[in-house]
Design a protein around this motif. Structure first.
Motif, mmCIF file in Angstrom:
data_model
loop_
_atom_site.group_PDB
_atom_site.id
_atom_site.type_symbol
_atom_site.label_atom_id
_atom_site.label_comp_id
_atom_site.label_asym_id
_atom_site.label_seq_id
_atom_site.Cartn_x
_atom_site.Cartn_y
_atom_site.Cartn_z
ATOM 1 N N GLY A 184 0.855 -1.189 0.000
ATOM 2 C CA GLY A 184 0.000 0.000 0.000
ATOM 3 C C GLY A 184 0.885 1.230 0.000
ATOM 4 O O GLY A 184 2.018 1.192 0.485
ATOM 5 N N ASN A 194 0.098 3.696 3.838
ATOM 6 C CA ASN A 194 0.193 3.323 5.249
ATOM 7 C C ASN A 194 1.619 3.423 5.770
ATOM 8 O O ASN A 194 1.902 2.992 6.875
ATOM 9 N N GLU A 231 4.215 1.832 4.841
ATOM 10 C CA GLU A 231 5.050 0.636 4.669
ATOM 11 C C GLU A 231 6.032 0.801 3.507
ATOM 12 O O GLU A 231 7.197 0.413 3.595
#
Lengths: 277, 291
Positions: B73, B76, B78
């Motif tokens: 994603g 988010n 990450e």
């Protein structure tokens, strides 16, 4: 007029009327260790505004003489003066224009940029350059081809563009080395008319090398005939046609035939001498 | 009309070849046990991986997927964490390799061009340098890469130098030949129109040498890339070459293949740029075809 009277009297023009003055010019080439004498003791002068043709069979050294005058070749001995000033080998003489045997238009420049090249070198402002180039394009019948590249043009058009590239800087002296030699007969006669119109208006001093007697008769005031190698001046003829001349009509006159026959005989002798045994 | 149909047919054939190639790569080895005489051992995915694995590995190396196979994603955090964590992720590696290739190419082309022009126009200088050039040119330049890395360290400089040294000779020789073969008629024409030596160089020598220079630029860009990759093989902290070495150490064919595919795409993109530039600068040559 008698035929003998046609021979130009070998008297020099008064010094201040001489635009091109050639004295005792000699040229020997070294080819693979052998000395080849191309030009032997050539002296002549060209008056201001005169149109002189250097005529001779191939190998008679007429182009060599022209190229020495143009500073492309260094004479072995002798002197060349333009407006009384000696020319320097490898350095362009101001006010002298040169037209090559084959057109040397730059293939990477458009026709207009080719014609404007000399002005660009001289730092002429863009607007003025454009006007002068356009005038030249018009004069040469190349309107609408300014943005074309030379490879898109016919041989005659290319040679006209090449002529304009030389003329755009308005040289007072024009040296031409068989400029129309590669063109077909009709294109050639068209080019003669183009050149005659320009010369009649600008009255440059022209030295025109050719092996084509008809061409020399059409254009020149005087024909200097070269002998077979080693090149020397054999004879000189006044061409007394009235001006302005018409390149097509002039060939129909009896006088043309008369002069042609006279000079052809002399040229033919040299041609036969120049043949390899 | 006919030409359009012809182009369509060509494209269809190209697609077909691609699909067959990828299909054999992907599923060909499954036939190995049944038809061992038809399917060579080399098709083993252990050596050459397979398209689906390569794509998977591409997603991981480019931080689009975590190592556990979960899509990261974009929002988010990450992706950013992964980018920060792996020093030599695909983005950084590609950027570094591209940057070094670019500098190697630009310095190689400009110095090779300048040297070629100077020596090509001067009989004296070319006579003096001739034996040295021949000698140096006889060295396989890539053999110098370890020495260059030793001398310039494992940073970017050694990659640029390796790249430069393989490019410079290529461009030099082409420019040299081009400058030698200029039509003297053009030079005489310019001189008689009053051009100075510098004006002759700028308006005659350089334009007429251009076609020769461009002939060397497409190989030069591949050579520049080769130089950088070899430099990275020998010693680097980042770059696509480094990625390949890392994957090789882990016997991960898919990782190496990702790098190879990226290099292919980079090479194609750079060559396309050269072609565009060439079509523009040498547009006068196009007209020869119209005659």
């Amino acid at each position: 007029m008698s035929v003998q009277a046609l021979h130009a009297p070998e008297v020099d023009a008064p010094p201040d009327a001489r635009r091109i003055d050639v004295r005792g010019l000699c040229k020997t080439f070294q080819l693979a260790g052998t000395a080849i004498e191309a030009v032997r003791d050539v002296s002549f002068n060209v008056r201001r505004g005169e149109f002189v043709a250097l005529l001779g069979p191939s190998g008679s050294g007429k182009s060599t003489v022209l190229n020495m005058i143009a500073t492309l070749l260094k004479p072995t001995s002798g002197q060349i003066l333009i407006d009384g000033v000696p020319v320097i080998h490898g350095r362009a003489t101001p006010n002298v224009g040169y037209v090559f045997q084959r057109d040397t238009l730059f293939p990477w420049r458009t026709v207009a940029d080719n014609i404007g090249y000399g002005l660009e070198l001289a730092g002429v402002p863009v607007a003025e350059r454009k006007d002068r180039v356009n005038a030249c394009l018009k004069q040469a019948g190349l309107e609408g081809f300014g943005n074309a590249y030379p490879s898109a043009l016919s041989g005659g058009m290319r040679q006209r563009a090449a002529l304009m590239r030389t003329l755009v800087v308005e040289p007072q002296v024009l040296l031409m080395d068989e400029p129309f030699g590669a063109l077909d007969t009709h294109t050639k006669i068209d080019m003669h008319d183009v050149l005659l119109r320009i010369w009649e208006r600008e009255q440059q001093t022209v030295l025109f090398v050719t092996h084509d007697l008809g061409e020399a008769l059409t254009l020149a005031d005087r024909i200097i005939l070269f002998s077979a190698r080693p090149g020397r001046i054999k004879e000189s003829f006044e061409v007394d046609f009235a001006r302005p001349r018409n390149a097509v009509k002039i060939r129909e006159t009896p006088r043309y035939a008369e002069l042609f026959q006279l000079i052809w005989h002399s040229l033919g002798e040299e041609f036969i001498k120049g043949r390899k045994p | 009309m006919r030409r359009a149909r012809h182009a369509g047919r060509t494209f269809a054939w190209q697609m077909l070849i691609c699909i067959c190639f990828l299909a054999i790569w992907q599923w060909g080895y499954a036939l190995h046990d049944r038809l061992p005489w038809l399917v060579p051992d080399l098709l083993d995915p252990y050596f050459i991986s397979r398209p689906s694995d390569i794509f998977e590995h591409f997603l991981i190396l480019s931080c689009l997927k975590s190592k556990l196979g979960v899509f990261n994603g974009w929002f988010n955090g990450e992706f950013a964490r992964c980018m920060a964590r792996s020093e030599n992720n695909l983005w950084i590696a590609t950027a570094v390799t591209l940057k070094n290739t670019f500098f190697g190419f630009v310095t190689g082309v400009s110095s090779g061009f300048a040297a070629g022009l100077v020596l090509g126009r001067s009989d004296k200088l070319s006579a003096i340098f001739q034996p040295f050039i021949t000698a140096v040119n006889s060295i396989p330049r890539i053999a110098l890469a370890p020495i260059i890395v030793l001398a310039f360290g494992i940073g970017d400089t050694s990659k640029v130098v390796t790249s430069w040294i393989v490019v410079v000779f290529l461009v030099f020789f082409n420019t040299f030949e081009g400058a030698r073969s200029i039509d003297e008629g053009f030079i005489n024409a310019a001189r008689l129109l009053g051009a100075s030596e510098w004006q002759i160089t700028r308006t005659v020598v350089i334009p007429s040498t251009m076609a020769w220079v461009f002939a060397s630029l497409t190989p030069a860009i591949s050579f520049a890339l080769i130089g950088v990759i070899v430099g990275e093989f020998i010693g680097a902290e980042r770059g696509i070459g480094r990625l390949i070495i890392e994957s090789e150490a882990r016997a991960e064919a898919s990782g190496m293949m990702v790098a190879v595919v990226v290099l292919m795409l980079v090479g194609v993109a750079l060559s396309a740029l050269i072609w565009r530039l060439q079509a523009y600068l040498l547009r006068w040559q196009q007209h020869n075809l119209a005659e």
